[in-house]
Write a protein that holds these residues in place. Structure first.
Motif, PDB file in Angstrom:
ATOM      1  N   GLU A 173     -24.104  -8.595  -5.291  1.00 27.70           N
ATOM      2  CA  GLU A 173     -24.288  -7.205  -5.729  1.00 27.70           C
ATOM      3  C   GLU A 173     -25.761  -6.868  -5.925  1.00 27.70           C
ATOM      4  O   GLU A 173     -26.222  -5.791  -5.561  1.00 27.70           O
ATOM      5  N   LYS A 203     -10.640  -7.360 -12.168  1.00 27.89           N
ATOM      6  CA  LYS A 203      -9.928  -6.777 -11.026  1.00 27.89           C
ATOM      7  C   LYS A 203     -10.506  -7.406  -9.757  1.00 27.89           C
ATOM      8  O   LYS A 203     -11.730  -7.530  -9.641  1.00 27.89           O
ATOM      9  N   ALA A 230     -21.081 -14.422  -6.586  1.00 32.53           N
ATOM     10  CA  ALA A 230     -21.761 -14.744  -5.320  1.00 32.53           C
ATOM     11  C   ALA A 230     -22.333 -16.156  -5.374  1.00 32.53           C
ATOM     12  O   ALA A 230     -22.104 -16.971  -4.463  1.00 32.53           O
ATOM     13  N   GLU A 241     -29.282 -20.880 -13.609  1.00 36.73           N
ATOM     14  CA  GLU A 241     -28.639 -19.751 -14.288  1.00 36.73           C
ATOM     15  C   GLU A 241     -29.417 -19.457 -15.567  1.00 36.73           C
ATOM     16  O   GLU A 241     -29.565 -20.356 -16.423  1.00 36.73           O
ATOM     17  N   VAL A 292     -35.272 -18.351 -13.211  1.00 33.82           N
ATOM     18  CA  VAL A 292     -36.243 -18.442 -12.113  1.00 33.82           C
ATOM     19  C   VAL A 292     -37.239 -17.304 -12.274  1.00 33.82           C
ATOM     20  O   VAL A 292     -36.847 -16.140 -12.394  1.00 33.82           O
ATOM     21  N   ILE A 339     -16.327  -8.189  -7.860  1.00 28.62           N
ATOM     22  CA  ILE A 339     -16.194  -9.655  -7.915  1.00 28.62           C
ATOM     23  C   ILE A 339     -15.872 -10.246  -6.545  1.00 28.62           C
ATOM     24  O   ILE A 339     -16.566 -11.145  -6.058  1.00 28.62           O
ATOM     25  N   ALA A 354     -21.707 -11.159 -14.273  1.00 31.69           N
ATOM     26  CA  ALA A 354     -21.279  -9.912 -14.921  1.00 31.69           C
ATOM     27  C   ALA A 354     -19.765  -9.807 -15.002  1.00 31.69           C
ATOM     28  O   ALA A 354     -19.230  -9.123 -15.846  1.00 31.69           O
TER      29      ALA A 354
HETATM   30  C1  LIG Z   1     -18.235  -5.480 -18.054  1.00 28.52           C
HETATM   31  C2  LIG Z   1     -18.074  -5.543 -16.571  1.00 28.52           C
HETATM   32  C3  LIG Z   1     -16.810  -5.409 -16.028  1.00 28.52           C
HETATM   33  C4  LIG Z   1     -16.625  -5.506 -14.652  1.00 28.52           C
HETATM   34  N1  LIG Z   1     -15.357  -5.452 -14.161  1.00 28.52           N
HETATM   35  C5  LIG Z   1     -15.155  -5.724 -12.863  1.00 28.52           C
HETATM   36  C6  LIG Z   1     -13.829  -5.853 -12.358  1.00 28.52           C
HETATM   37  O1  LIG Z   1     -12.856  -5.747 -13.077  1.00 28.52           O
HETATM   38  N2  LIG Z   1     -13.693  -6.094 -11.025  1.00 28.52           N
HETATM   39  C7  LIG Z   1     -14.769  -6.207 -10.172  1.00 28.52           C
HETATM   40  O2  LIG Z   1     -14.573  -6.430  -8.977  1.00 28.52           O
HETATM   41  N3  LIG Z   1     -16.038  -6.091 -10.632  1.00 28.52           N
HETATM   42  C8  LIG Z   1     -16.248  -5.882 -11.957  1.00 28.52           C
HETATM   43  N4  LIG Z   1     -17.521  -5.795 -12.427  1.00 28.52           N
HETATM   44  C9  LIG Z   1     -18.628  -5.945 -11.467  1.00 28.52           C
HETATM   45  C10 LIG Z   1     -18.762  -7.420 -11.095  1.00 28.52           C
HETATM   46  O3  LIG Z   1     -18.827  -8.160 -12.254  1.00 28.52           O
HETATM   47  C11 LIG Z   1     -19.988  -7.631 -10.219  1.00 28.52           C
HETATM   48  O4  LIG Z   1     -19.873  -6.825  -9.088  1.00 28.52           O
HETATM   49  C12 LIG Z   1     -20.121  -9.076  -9.798  1.00 28.52           C
HETATM   50  O5  LIG Z   1     -20.134  -9.917 -10.925  1.00 28.52           O
HETATM   51  C13 LIG Z   1     -21.387  -9.256  -8.959  1.00 28.52           C
HETATM   52  O6  LIG Z   1     -21.524 -10.610  -8.685  1.00 28.52           O
HETATM   53  P1  LIG Z   1     -22.938 -11.268  -8.347  1.00 28.52           P
HETATM   54  O7  LIG Z   1     -22.686 -12.744  -8.286  1.00 28.52           O
HETATM   55  O8  LIG Z   1     -23.533 -10.604  -7.183  1.00 28.52           O
HETATM   56  O9  LIG Z   1     -23.897 -10.927  -9.585  1.00 28.52           O
HETATM   57  P2  LIG Z   1     -23.694 -11.175 -11.138  1.00 28.52           P
HETATM   58  O10 LIG Z   1     -22.283 -11.344 -11.499  1.00 28.52           O
HETATM   59  O11 LIG Z   1     -24.443 -10.101 -11.805  1.00 28.52           O
HETATM   60  O12 LIG Z   1     -24.387 -12.592 -11.416  1.00 28.52           O
HETATM   61  C14 LIG Z   1     -25.765 -12.770 -11.352  1.00 28.52           C
HETATM   62  C15 LIG Z   1     -26.110 -13.993 -12.184  1.00 28.52           C
HETATM   63  O13 LIG Z   1     -27.499 -14.304 -11.951  1.00 28.52           O
HETATM   64  C16 LIG Z   1     -28.078 -14.691 -13.166  1.00 28.52           C
HETATM   65  N5  LIG Z   1     -29.520 -14.455 -13.066  1.00 28.52           N
HETATM   66  C17 LIG Z   1     -30.139 -13.243 -13.028  1.00 28.52           C
HETATM   67  N6  LIG Z   1     -31.488 -13.416 -12.951  1.00 28.52           N
HETATM   68  C18 LIG Z   1     -31.702 -14.753 -12.905  1.00 28.52           C
HETATM   69  C19 LIG Z   1     -32.890 -15.551 -12.829  1.00 28.52           C
HETATM   70  N7  LIG Z   1     -34.100 -15.003 -12.750  1.00 28.52           N
HETATM   71  N8  LIG Z   1     -32.758 -16.908 -12.840  1.00 28.52           N
HETATM   72  C20 LIG Z   1     -31.511 -17.484 -12.934  1.00 28.52           C
HETATM   73  N9  LIG Z   1     -30.354 -16.773 -13.023  1.00 28.52           N
HETATM   74  C21 LIG Z   1     -30.447 -15.429 -12.998  1.00 28.52           C
HETATM   75  C22 LIG Z   1     -27.410 -13.800 -14.201  1.00 28.52           C
HETATM   76  O14 LIG Z   1     -27.519 -14.354 -15.494  1.00 28.52           O
HETATM   77  C23 LIG Z   1     -25.971 -13.745 -13.690  1.00 28.52           C
HETATM   78  O15 LIG Z   1     -25.182 -14.756 -14.275  1.00 28.52           O
HETATM   79  C24 LIG Z   1     -17.743  -5.695 -13.796  1.00 28.52           C
HETATM   80  C25 LIG Z   1     -19.030  -5.801 -14.338  1.00 28.52           C
HETATM   81  C26 LIG Z   1     -19.204  -5.734 -15.715  1.00 28.52           C
HETATM   82  C27 LIG Z   1     -20.571  -5.873 -16.289  1.00 28.52           C
END
Ligand SMILES: Cc1cc2nc3c(=O)[nH]c(=O)nc-3n(C[C@H](O)[C@H](O)[C@H](O)COP(=O)(O)OP(=O)(O)OC[C@H]3O[C@@H](n4cnc5c(N)ncnc54)[C@H](O)[C@@H]3O)c2cc1C
Length: 531
Positions: A500, A164, A104, A123, A227, A508, A157
C-alpha cells in the motif's frame, strides 16, 4: 477433474448440504459420477427484500467426463489458481532484506523463506503482543507511542482492523493469501465466504503464529528496528538502522502509507515519487440493527441467525469544472468500532475495526471524498502535508486524541449537535464539534452531496441521529514510489517497493498479493541459498 456448479440459491435457513446434494444431482443427471463435493463459495443475495437467498458454488471432484455433459449439467471445469515460480541464476553475496512486517512484507517473507532465500525482516514497531499492550496503554493514558500503534508494528496496519479480506484485484496470489491465513489459524470460512473477514481478535493470533513460523524457518525478524536510510551499492543495497549499516542483495520496501519519514528519506535520496489520488473524510455510525434491516428488509428477523451482519458499498460521482470526483463508503465494519489510528503525536486519525463476532451495537464505515493531485501544490509530498494539517486540526479541537464528532442532522441541517440513539464508539473519546472546522470545504460539500444520495439507496442512512467522527485521512497512500515492470526502483536497482505504501495496492489481500508477486520477481533474478 474438478467441476464448479454456481448460483445454487436456497433460503438462508436451508442447510448447506442441500446445495452440495443439488450439485451432485445435476452432475448425475448427465451421467457424471461425483467422487466428492464441497462448497467453495457462499454469498447472500438480498436484492429482493422479501426473498433473501443464500447463494452457493459447489466444487465437484468427478471422474472424467466429456465437455458437453459437463456443460449440459450446468458446470464449468475448475482450474486451481497457482503461482508460477522460477529461480534466477544471479549469484548471491548475502541475504534479502524485507522492510516492514505488514501484509506485503509478511507474504514477501513467506515466499522468500520457504523458497530458500536467507531473509532479514526489519520492523520499526514491536511484536504483536507488545503492540497490543502499547495500544491498550495509549487508550488509557492518551500518550501515543509513535513507533508502536495502530499503524506500526507486527502485522502492519491491518492487525487491529476488521480484517476484511475482500479485494477487487483478480490475481492468483489472492487465493494463496487466503489459504495461508487459514493455515495460520484464520477461520476456515475465509476460503469460501464471498465477503471474508477475520476480526482483530483472531488476526493477532494469526500474526503471532506467522512470526513464530518464520523465525523457526530461519528468518531473522528484527522488531523495534527502524530503517532510516536506503542507498545503492555496486552489488546490492545498503540498509541503515540505528544498529548500523548492512549490505543486502536486494530489499523489499513494504513500509505502508503512514511511514511519512520513509517517503521523505526516499525523496532526499533521489528516488522517484509521484503524487497519486487518495481520499479523506470521516466515519459514519448507525445502529447495526438499523443497517441490517435496511439492507435485508423485513425478512431479516426471520433469518437473522443465518445471515451475516449486513455490509454496504455506496458511491456517488459528480463532475465539477470538468473534474470527476467521488464520495464513497469505504472499509465498512458491521458490528465494529471506530478507533484512533494515529501514528504521529498531535494528530487525530480515525479508522474502523471489529472482532470476529462483529456483534458490536453499531455498524460503521468511512465516508471518503477523493483528493486529486491537482487539488494540491506541486510538491510531490504535498498530499502528506494535506493529511497532516487535517489531523492536527482535529487534535487541536480538544488538544487531545479525542475525535471531533457531529450528528448527521447537525452536519447537514445545522440542528443541535446532540448524541441520542447512536452512541459513538470511538476511543479514547469524542468531542462534539462542527466538522466544517476540521475538514476542507470541498470535502464537506461532497460529504453532504453523498449523504443525500446515499439516503436514497439505504433508508435511514442520513438520519439525523447517525453520527460522524473525524477525520479519516489514511484511506490510501498519497504518493507512489515508481517501479518498473521488473518491480524495482529505476533509480535504485536492488530496491523493490511494494504494498500500500508504494501505491500499488490497497487493503490486506491486495497488499499481501503485491508482496508475493514482488518476492516471486526477486526469486526469478537471484539464485536461492538452497533449493
Ligand atoms: C484500523 C485499520 C483497519 C483496516 N481495516 C482493513 C480491513 O478490514 N481490510 C483491509 O483489506 N484493509 C484494512 N486496512 C488497510 C490495511 O491494513 C492496509 O491496506 C494493509 O495493512 C497494507 O499493507 P502493507 O503491508 O502494504 O503496509 P502496512 O500494513 O502499513 O505495513 C507496513 C509496516 O512497515 C513498518 N514500517 C514502516 N516504516 C518502517 C521503517 N522505516 N523501518 C521498518 N519498518 C517500517 C510499519 O511499522 C508497518 O508494520 C485497515 C487499516 C487500518 C489502519
Amino acid at each position: 477433474m474438478k467441476l464448479i456448479y454456481r448460483q445454487i440459491a436456497l433460503a438462508p435457513d436451508v442447510p448447506r448440504q442441500y446445495a452440495v446434494d443439488a450439485a451432485v444431482k445435476k452432475a448425475a443427471s448427465r451421467g457424471i459420477r461425483a467422487c466428492s463435493a464441497s462448497i467453495c463459495r457462499i454469498s447472500v443475495d438480498s436484492r429482493k427484500k422479501n426473498d433473501i437467498k443464500t447463494v452457493y458454488s459447489v466444487l465437484v471432484e468427478a471422474e472424467k467426463a466429456d465437455i458437453n455433459s459437463i456443460k449440459r449439467s450446468g458446470a464449468d471445469i475448475y482450474a486451481e489458481p497457482e503461482l508460477k515460480i522460477t529461480y534466477g541464476d544471479n549469484e548471491r553475496n548475502g541475504k534479502i532484506a524485507v522492510i516492514g512486517f505488514g501484509p506485503a512484507g509478511i507474504f514477501a517473507s513467506l515466499m522468500l523463506v520457504e523458497h530458500g532465500y536467507g531473509t532479514v525482516i526489519f520492523e520499526r514497531g514491536r511484536s504483536v503482543s507488545e503492540r497490543a499492550a502499547d495500544i491498550k496503554k495509549f487508550l488509557q493514558s492518551c500518550v501515543l507511542d509513535a513507533e508502536s500503534n495502530i499503524q506500526f508494528g507486527a502485522g502492519g496496519a491491518g492487525t487491529f482492523s476488521d480484517g476484511k479480506l475482500i479485494t477487487r484485484i483478480n490475481d492468483n496470489a489472492c487465493n494463496y493469501v487466503l489459504q495461508r491465513l487459514a493455515g495460520f489459524g484464520a477461520p476456515e470460512d475465509i476460503l469460501y465466504s464471498a465477503r471474508p473477514h477475520i476480526g482483530t481478535d483472531i488476526l493477532q493470533t494469526v500474526i503471532a503464529d506467522i512470526t513464530k513460523y518464520l523465525t523457526d524457518k530461519g528468518a531473522d525478524i528484527r522488531f523495534n528496528t527502524k530503517v532510516t536510510s536506503i542507498t545503492e551499492s555496486s552489488n546490492g543495497v545498503i540498509i541503515k538502522t540505528d544498529a548500523g549499516e548492512e549490505l543486502f542483495d536486494a530489499a523489499v520496501l513494504a513500509t505502508g502509507h503512514s511511514a511519512r519519514d520513509v517517503y521523505k528519506m526516499l525523496y532526499n535520496n533521489g528516488i522517484e515519487l509521484q503524487k497519486k489520488p487518495f481520499s479523506v473524510g470521516c466515519r459514519i455510525e448507525h445502529l447495526r440493527e438499523d443497517i441490517d434491516v435496511s439492507m435485508y428488509g423485513p425478512d431479516y428477523y426471520k433469518y437473522a441467525e443465518y445471515l451475516p451482519h449486513a455490509e454496504y458499498n455506496l458511491s456517488h460521482r459528480t463532475e465539477e469544472n470538468g473534474q470527476s470526483r467521488g464520495v464513497y463508503s469505504f472499509c465498512m465494519c458491521p458490528g465494529g468500532k471506530v478507533i484512533c489510528s494515529s501514528s504521529e503525536t498531535g494528530g487525530v486519525v480515525t479508522n474502523g475495526m471489529s472482532y470476529h463476532s462483529r456483534d458490536g451495537q453499531n455498524s460503521n464505515s468511512a465516508l471518503a471524498v477523493s483528493v486529486l493531485p491537482d487539488d494540491l501544490p506541486s510538491d510531490v509530498l504535498s498530499g502528506i502535508e494535506f493529511q497532516r494539517q487535517i489531523e492536527q486540526k482535529a487534535y487541536s479541537v480538544s488538544n487531545s486524541y479525542n475525535a471531533p464528532c457531529q450528528t448527521v442532522g447537525s452536519f447537514l441541517k445545522g440542528k443541535k449537535n446532540e448524541i441520542t440513539t447512536v452512541i459513538p464508539s470511538y476511543e479514547p473519546g469524542i468531542i462534539k464539534a462542527d466538522l466544517h472546522t476540521v475538514l476542507p470545504d470541498f470535502v464537506c460539500g461532497y460529504l453532504k452531496a453523498g449523504l443525500y444520495e446515499f439516503e436514497k439507496k439505504i433508508k435511514g442512512f442520513s438520519a439525523d441521529h447517525a453520527v460522524l467522527t473525524a477525520p479519516e485521512t489514511r484511506t490510501s497512500a498519497p504518493v507512489r514510489i515508481l517501479r518498473n515492470a521488473e518491480r524495482y526502483c529505476v533509480k535504485l536497482k536492488h530496491l523493490y517497493p511494494c504494498g500500500e505504501g508504494a501505491g500499488y495496492a490497497g487493503g490486506i489481500t491486495s497488499a499481501a498479493a503485491d508482496g508475493i508477486n514482488t518476492a516471486v520477481k526477486i526469486m526469478s533474478v537471484f539464485k536461492p541459498d538452497k533449493i
